[in-house]
Every structure is written in C-alpha cells, then in structure tokens.
Design an enzyme around this catalytic site. Sequence first.
Site, PDB file in Angstrom:
ATOM      1  N   GLU A   1      42.109  63.286  13.183  1.00 29.01           N
ATOM      2  CA  GLU A   1      42.024  63.004  11.755  1.00 29.01           C
ATOM      3  C   GLU A   1      43.407  62.692  11.190  1.00 29.01           C
ATOM      4  OE1 GLU A   1      40.088  66.847  10.832  1.00 29.01           O
ATOM      5  OE2 GLU A   1      38.546  65.624   9.853  1.00 29.01           O
TER       6      GLU A   1
ATOM      7  N   ASP B   1      35.230  70.949  13.207  1.00 29.37           N
ATOM      8  CA  ASP B   1      36.116  70.269  12.253  1.00 29.37           C
ATOM      9  C   ASP B   1      37.396  71.081  12.061  1.00 29.37           C
ATOM     10  OD1 ASP B   1      36.915  68.326  10.523  1.00 29.37           O
ATOM     11  OD2 ASP B   1      35.782  69.089   8.818  1.00 29.37           O
TER      12      ASP B   1
END
Length: 905
Positions: A862, A805
């Site tokens: 993202e 992430d």
Amino acid sequence: MDTVSNYTETLEKTIRDLLERQDDLIRTAFTDQLTGLGNRGGFARSLEELWGQDIPVTMAFIDIDNLKHCNDVFGHDEGNRYILQVSLYLKLYMKVDEAAFRIGGDEFAILSTIATEDDLAERLEHCRTVLLKNNDSEMPHSFSYGVAHADPALGEASNRMTLDADHRMYDYKLRHAMHLDRRNIVQVHADDFEISDRVFDAFSMLNEGRYCFIENLDKHRTLWSQGALRDLGLPSEHIDNCHDYWKTRVHPDDLEAYTSDIDQIYNGSKHRRVMQYRMRNAAGDYVLCRARGFRIDGDGNTPSLYVGELVNHSLAETVDAATGLGTQRMLINAIDACRRDRCETGLIAVRVRGTAKLNELYGAEAVDNMLAEYAGRMLSITRGRSRVFRSRNAQFVVLSNELGHEAFEQLTHHLKEAVFAPVQIAGDTITPVCLVVPAFYERLINQATAVLGELDRRLRAAGGLVPNDSLPIPEIERKSAVAERIDTLTGLYRPSEFMRRANAFLRTGRDGAWCIATVDMGHMRLFNEWHGQAEGDRMLADVGTVLKDIENADMGVAGYWGQDDFCVLIPFEHDTVHKIYNRVREAVAKHDNGVGFWPSMGVYPIDSNEEISIDAQAKAMFTNRRAKNDFKDRIAVFRPEEYKREVAFHRTLTEFQYALSNDRITYYLQPLVDMETGEIIGAEALTRWIDKDGSLISPATFIPALEESGFVVTLDKYIWQGVASWLRERIDRGLRVVPVSLNVSRVDILACDVAEHMGALAAQYNLPPELMRIEITETAYTGESEAVDKLTADLHIRGFSTYMDDFGTGQSTLAMLKNVNVDVIKLDRTFVPTDRDQGRSAQIVSSMLEMAQSLHLPVVVEGVETNEQANMLRQMGARYAQGFLYYRPMPAKDFEALFDGGDSN
C-alpha cells in the site's frame, strides 16, 4: 287426474336427478367455465372452510397485466387465450393441496396451507418469468401478484390477509408490470383524463381509505383508484355516467343533499365541493365518507374535469386532537404496511400511569397538555426517523422501520431518558411512573392486532414490577406542595422552582465563584431491590435533609430532580464542595455503606452574573458521569474540552444518520495493480462522506465516533451492500468486473456474524464469493484472535478470500503468520521506502516480503507514490501494489470509465 299424476312423477324424477347430481351442481356453481378453476364463490367458500379449521393460510392475488388493452386491440378471443395461458402456467407452478381460482375477469387467487409467503412468491415470480419468455403473441403476457399469510389461531382476520395480498399485488404492479408491460403500448382513455395510468395509480396508493377520482364532465366518464374498487366494490376503475351510478350507492337520507350539491358541479355554478354522506361499501354496509373536489373548466380543446378525493372514514387515518399524533387506526395501518413490506420493525410502547388520579387533581385539559408534552419529547427524540402514535388514553407507541437493532436499542435508551424526566402539569413539576417496553422484529409475521396484543402483554408484565400507581404528590399535602413547589419526599425544590430561586439567590449580589453541582446516588434501583422501596425513600429523604441545610445556612439553593438526582447551587470552593459531598455520603452510609452505593458529584462552575438554566444542570450531569466511574475521587469538575468532544461525538452520530438517509454516504474505489503489467486486478472500497457543499469529510473525523458508538456496523453493512449491488448491476449489463475488497472492522467482528452476512449478501445479489474479498486489520488479528480465526474459517467455508490489512503496524511475527488463516497480506504504507530513509525501510520491507513468500502468501504493498518506490519494490520481489502512483480512490462511475476504457488507460 292423469295430468296431475304425470306432473308429480316428473317433479319427483327431477328432484331425484338433482340429488344424485348434487356434487356436480355444486362443482359447476363454484367453477369458472373458461379456465376450469374455482370461481369467486368457490374462493370465498374455500377460504371460509380453511378459516374454520384454525390453520395458517397463505394466499396470493394475481392480476393479468394489460388484459383490457389486449381485448381492445386484439379482440376478446385473444384476451381469452391470454387468460387461459396464465391459468395453465399457474397450474404448472402449484403444489398438491393448493387451490387456484379465477375471481374476476383478469384476477386469480391461490390458497395454500403448506406454503410460506416466500415459497409461494418465489414460485409465482418464476412462473411470471417463464410466461414472459415463452410468449409468442404480439404483446407481452405477464401478471402481477401479491402474497400474504395469516393464522386464525392468533386471532388474525382473513379480510386483513386479503387486503395485504391486494396491497402487495398493486405495489408489485407499480414497480414491475406498468414499467415493463406498458412500454410501447398506447394508454387507452389517457386523453380522457389528462394523466398517465402509472402516475394516477401511484397517487392512488399513497393513503389507506382515500380514493382519487377524475371525471371527464364532457364524456361523463370517471376514473377511480384501485382502492375504491377494493373497499367500495366499484365494478371497474372506469365508470360511465358516474352521477347516476352513485345515486344507487348513497344512503337514501343523504341522496337529496348529494344530488343538489353535485348538480352544481356539473352545471358549472359551483367549482369547489366539500360534503359528507353515507354510502355502501363492498360489504353492503353504509360508511361515512367525505368528498372533496374541484371543477377545472375546459376550453373546447381540453375537457372539463372534476378532480378530487373521497375519504372513507371507516378506514382513513386520523389524528389525535390533544397530541397531534396518529391514532390507533393509523398505528394498525402502519404496522400492517411494515408487515407487507417485510422490513425490520421496532415498536416501543410507553404507558403513563396514574392519569386517572391526575385527572381528579388537575382536570382533563391539564392532563392532555401533559401528554402533549410527552408527545413532543418523543418526537424530538425520534427526529423524524420513527413515527409516534397515541394508541389509547395514556399510551403511546413509537414505530420505526428504518433503524437496525443497535440503533433501535439506542432509541429506546434515549426515549426512556426523555419520558422518565419530570414533566410540568398546571405549574407543578411531577414525575409520573412510566412504563417503556420495546419489541424488535427482523420481520413482522403476524397482523397488527396480534402484534399490539403482544405489546399489551409485555406492558402488563412490566407493570407488575411497578405496583405503586399512585401520584408522586400525595393528595393530602397537595396544597402546600403546589404553593411552595416543593417535593414532599425530600423537602427540596423541584426543577422549575429551583431555577427560579437559584437565579434570585445570585441576584442578591453574591460575591465569589459559584457552581451547579449534581448529586447522583449509586445504583439506586438495586438499592430498592435489596432494601425495599420504603428504605430507599428514607435514604432520599435523609439526603434531602443534608442538602436543605445548605439553604438554612444561606450557602445556596438545593433541588430534587426526581429518581435519585439532586442539584445544588453552592460556592465553588474546594473545601465547601468536599464537605457537602462527605455529608451526603454519610447520610447514604447510614442505610448501606457498600462502595457500589457511594454517591457521585459533578461540578459545573458558573459566573455569578450569568442566568442559570437547564443547560448548566445538564453540564453538571454530564460531568457526573466521569465521577461515577472513579472510585478514588467521586467528585468531578467540568472540563470544557471533554464536553466539546461529547457534543461533537453526538453531532457526528446525528449528522451521520442524516447523511445516510440523504445518500451522502458512499464509497470510492482504489484500484489494485499488477506492477509487472500495469493491469487492474482488483479494487478496495473506501468509505466517503460527502458534505452538504459537495466536499469530502475526512474518515479520521467520523470513523472513531462510529466505532466507539457501534454505528460503524451500520456504515460497513451499507457500504458492503452498495458494492454488491454495483457488482450485480455490471454483471447484468454484461460488463467486466474485478474482485472488490471490503473492509471489516473489529466492531463488526464482535457485534455481528460477518460471515453469515456476507454469505447472505452474495446470495441476495447472486454473486460468486470470489468477487468479494474481506479485509481485516492486523490489529484485529492480534487483539481478537479467537473471533478472527473463527471468522476467517467461516468465510473460507463460504468461498470468500481474506486479506490481512495494515500488516506490520501491530504485533506481526513469523510465528503469528503461521497460525492465522489468511490468503493475502497488505503491507502498510508506513514501511514503503522514502527518499530520506531508503536503507532501513528497504531492509524491513525486504524482510517482510521474504517472510510472506516463505509462507506462499501474496503481498499487496500500500501507499506506492513514486516510480522509484515501485522499481525498488519490484526488485525485492513485490508484484502487487496500491497507491497514488497508479490511481487515487475514485467514485464508482470514474472507476467504470477507467476500467471499461481498455488498453488506452
């Protein structure tokens, strides 16, 4: 003569036959004729024999669901067929060397010396499932069960084991059988009592030793809770002509008063009844009971009812009069309940020493008031999250079954701070020696007696480290100490007297700035271990002499807070503060000049017109914490913003616990999208805290505090379990699911075995690991590389995929990517091109995508918010995205509506 001879021969032959058939007769006496299993007598005999061998025993109680209804509606032949079918299925799932018994009309028992609780419960659950599935009768066939285990070698009691099994069986019946097996079945006799069986049974299980009853006065029929059947040996939950039956159970000496009292209820001349009498319990012994009830008159259409509660004082919970806490009996019941519920349980034993001497000096009432003060402190610390009991004279036990191990350790720490602080007794402030011993159990195995025995052993061991059980105030100097409120070791005022004199000192019109300063010795406990308690006392006395000189010079007031804590009111002047500190340090150096023993000082400025309270001392102590960690400057001055952060930090943790317990912590799901097709291919679970007004609290305001305190592990485990439960629920409903990403923090990786926990969670909810994707931040990969490498390897072994992430925010390099075992990269939103900076951002993103593609790693981008960004990313080769352009994070129910809506979305 011939007659006598014939009679003798016949008798002798009968005796011989009986002796030859002895085993057969015994077998017949202990065998149930319908099922061929052992009967109640056989169960009692077998249990007694096993107990005599001192080997661990696991047992189960099995209760057939709705057998009475089956007999009433379909006849006793069908009822017998029901009983036989259950007995046959039980035999199928039993192991060799296990024994089954029919101990009542609809009750069975199993005894095993080879099975664990989990093993036997798993087999019974499977047996019940198969029985329900294969049933071909007009009503469902099933049973409820409860399993318990005990070890006689540990001093555990067989009656406690049977009580545990009985409790678990009725708990199972409430949660499963009544909800499942009474559907579409008319409840017999419900109209007699105007209450459903399920509701009545639920009320009946609330308290140990308290039995609910409802009597229909028109039909003279009484409904009793299951506990009364177990503890008092009632023949059935429904008793006709209870008045006459009860007369056979009440003690003869109490019978006249009982009859007179209950007759007034029956004839309507009395409506409220409270009385005590003795009655026989299941063992045939007389126990003291208290009956409380109320008559409700009928009107012709509704029956007259007598409703109440019978309290069995030999079992019911009681409260300690001095402290208002639960007693030893309540503690035993609470421990056994935790054992039955198989939950994590923390116990903290607190023993106050020297109370015998305090009784001599101050009297029993003053000591009771002191213990009540300790009780209040413990209740304030636990804040309703744990229960506090006074288990014996000067010993308390705190029990928690709602806190994880880390939270329990925090509770222990705060509890020690509370009980080690000075306490008031008859106007004096003293610091009795207290022992605090914690014990945490992932799951309680042993009965309460063995658990409390282990706590006592730990207390005895801890007591050996504190051999001096004398009072902090020698009796020979008590009169002068009480008169002056002075600590005899240091010669300084104790806290309450210090506050009084400090305020009086300022009221004399002192000019200038003043401050409250606290002085804390460095590693005092270690000093005592190295040099001895006597030398430690001499050092404290020398520090007291230095601070006493402040008063002699009329420069302020000095006090002693116990342990190694001092407090002074002095002018808030740089030179004065440093001069006093240096003199204290010189006094300590005479005993040991080691840097680790240097004292520290926290300074809190005050207005000369303000009232000095314990709050000022607490703020000075807070400031002292900073000084203790600074070896360059051991004097720290209060910083309001730092204190506000600390208050906010603790408020966040407290409010988080309340939010967690009130279901205001949840998760939102943000879909992951295939940009080529627009299809939802997954989702990320994001923590959300719902405020009391329904608004959302930003994670940025609470996540840092949870990470710093370690409670982020509690949060994350809560979210992980919520997602797993949700996935299981959708699968059970036959609905589609997509993989959900679960965030794992750096603290999770360091504090617990994440792979083991995820594996256990997947097993608990029977989920394929492909549905649970594990997201680990890039900073964790770079900062805790060894731990993360091990974690990803363990996760892969268990079948889980791992995501990196926030890629690009840390020290990401191509070389680093080659060495990490990751399945998917999530490109951080900060690199998504914007209108103002498309050129440079686009180059960076393009490079990152090429780098990932060269390693055959899928990339999720993202923070995609516009069509322009999406088009540009697709041209660069990106396929998967997450962002507001597609979907915002949403509650699970909104995600379901979206996902289940099909092509129209």
